[in-house]
Write a protein that holds these residues in place. Structure first.
Motif, short mmCIF file in Angstrom:
data_model
loop_
_atom_site.label_atom_id
_atom_site.label_comp_id
_atom_site.label_asym_id
_atom_site.label_seq_id
_atom_site.Cartn_x
_atom_site.Cartn_y
_atom_site.Cartn_z
N ILE A 72 0.84 -1.20 0.00
CA ILE A 72 0.00 0.00 0.00
C ILE A 72 0.88 1.25 0.00
CG2 ILE A 72 -1.74 1.32 1.27
CD1 ILE A 72 -2.71 -1.42 2.42
N ILE A 81 2.42 1.92 -3.39
CA ILE A 81 1.44 2.47 -4.33
C ILE A 81 1.20 3.95 -4.04
CG2 ILE A 81 -1.01 2.39 -4.99
CD1 ILE A 81 -0.80 -0.70 -4.64
N LEU A 110 -4.32 -3.07 -4.80
CA LEU A 110 -4.66 -2.19 -3.68
C LEU A 110 -5.94 -2.63 -2.99
CD1 LEU A 110 -3.95 0.29 -2.03
CD2 LEU A 110 -5.16 1.68 -3.71
N TYR A 146 -2.16 4.29 -8.25
CA TYR A 146 -3.46 3.74 -7.85
C TYR A 146 -4.17 3.05 -9.00
CZ TYR A 146 -2.63 6.98 -4.02
OH TYR A 146 -2.06 7.65 -2.98
#
Length: 136
Positions: free
Chosen positions: A57, A60, A73, A66
């Protein structure tokens, strides 16, 4: 409370966001309830360290990927450690300092794909989650 808000999902209001605190912690905040006039909103917030795949996470977020990693995700956001701390905040806007913590929760089971449910279905489901949706 939050010095930076990175909006992840938006639909007339912030649905979900990654929020950095003054202390450097990163929280994932997700809309779980709204008043009828949509002026007051309740967000569930959980620190990134409580996600099993927090490193993915964070990568990202840092790389702003995203869209390229949406499926990864979503999976990572729905794998919360059994021992966790989360809280609800009430606010008119997640981007303001007008945030009020209304409830803390320890070891809540978030692992039922709640964080990838489409808006507004997520609001309907959260209203059925015991005392997590009964603030309005």
């Amino acid at each position: 409370m939050f010095k930076e808000i990175i909006i992840y999902n938006w639909y007339d209001n912030i649905i979900s966001a990654f929020c950095k605190s003054d202390g450097g912690e990163i929280y994932y905040c997700n809309l779980v309830a709204m008043g009828d006039d949509q002026a007051e909103k309740i967000y569930a917030c959980i620190e990134l360290k409580y996600f099993v795949r927090a490193d993915i996470i964070l990568n990202i977020i840092e790389n702003n990927t995203y869209l390229e990693n949406e499926e990864v995700l979503h999976e990572a956001l729905n794998r919360v450690r059994p021992n966790n701390e989360s809280f609800l905040i009430k606010t008119d806007n997640l981007q303001t300092s007008n945030l009020k913590i209304v409830k803390y929760k320890n070891d809540f089971n978030w692992n039922h794909n709640f964080f990838s449910i489409d808006y507004p279905t997520g609001l309907e489901i959260s209203a059925k989650l015991d005392d997590w949706g009964r603030y309005f």
